[in-house]
Design an enzyme around this catalytic site. Sequence first.
Site, PDB file in Angstrom:
ATOM      1  N   CYS A 103       0.869  -1.176   0.000  1.00  0.00           N
ATOM      2  CA  CYS A 103       0.000   0.000   0.000  1.00  0.00           C
ATOM      3  C   CYS A 103       0.906   1.226   0.000  1.00  0.00           C
ATOM      4  O   CYS A 103       2.046   1.156  -0.447  1.00  0.00           O
ATOM      5  CB  CYS A 103      -0.953  -0.013   1.184  1.00  0.00           C
ATOM      6  SG  CYS A 103      -0.133   0.127   2.787  1.00  0.00           S
ATOM      7  N   ARG A 104       0.459   2.333   0.506  1.00  0.00           N
ATOM      8  CA  ARG A 104       1.288   3.534   0.527  1.00  0.00           C
ATOM      9  C   ARG A 104       2.346   3.480   1.621  1.00  0.00           C
ATOM     10  O   ARG A 104       3.514   3.759   1.387  1.00  0.00           O
ATOM     11  CB  ARG A 104       0.427   4.789   0.703  1.00  0.00           C
ATOM     12  CG  ARG A 104       1.235   6.084   0.642  1.00  0.00           C
ATOM     13  CD  ARG A 104       0.380   7.257   0.964  1.00  0.00           C
ATOM     14  NE  ARG A 104      -0.364   6.927   2.177  1.00  0.00           N
ATOM     15  CZ  ARG A 104      -0.827   7.779   3.039  1.00  0.00           C
ATOM     16  NH1 ARG A 104      -0.672   9.047   2.857  1.00  0.00           N
ATOM     17  NH2 ARG A 104      -1.481   7.384   4.108  1.00  0.00           N
TER      18      ARG A 104
END
Length: 120
Positions: A72-73
Amino acid sequence: MFVFRRGPGRLTPEQAHARTGEGGPAVLLDVREASEWKAGHAPGAVHLALSRLLAGAALPPAAQDGPVVAICRSGHRSRQAARLLASRGVDAVDVAGGMSAWTRAGLPVVDGRGQGGRAI
């Protein structure tokens, strides 16, 4: 096979790249939202937002038959995704630091058209 201790393990971006790149045994699953994915993701990654995964969506076909490395980020959503997938019997780990760490490591990022992208 990945090693599990107190839930799924975590990989560095470099380890994830090695395991999911050409010829690697695992699939990189990006669990960010669609706008984040379109702005920039790792080449060869497949996409399924965590929100859809939590709602019961099936993994993309490319991620159904082998190990999965979630990203993810920042690493928070991917950690949650890896735990959920592991509870479903999937051999899953996640990338510590997410796409932020991926880009800091100088690893490639492409946008929705396959051009140079940026991780958001």
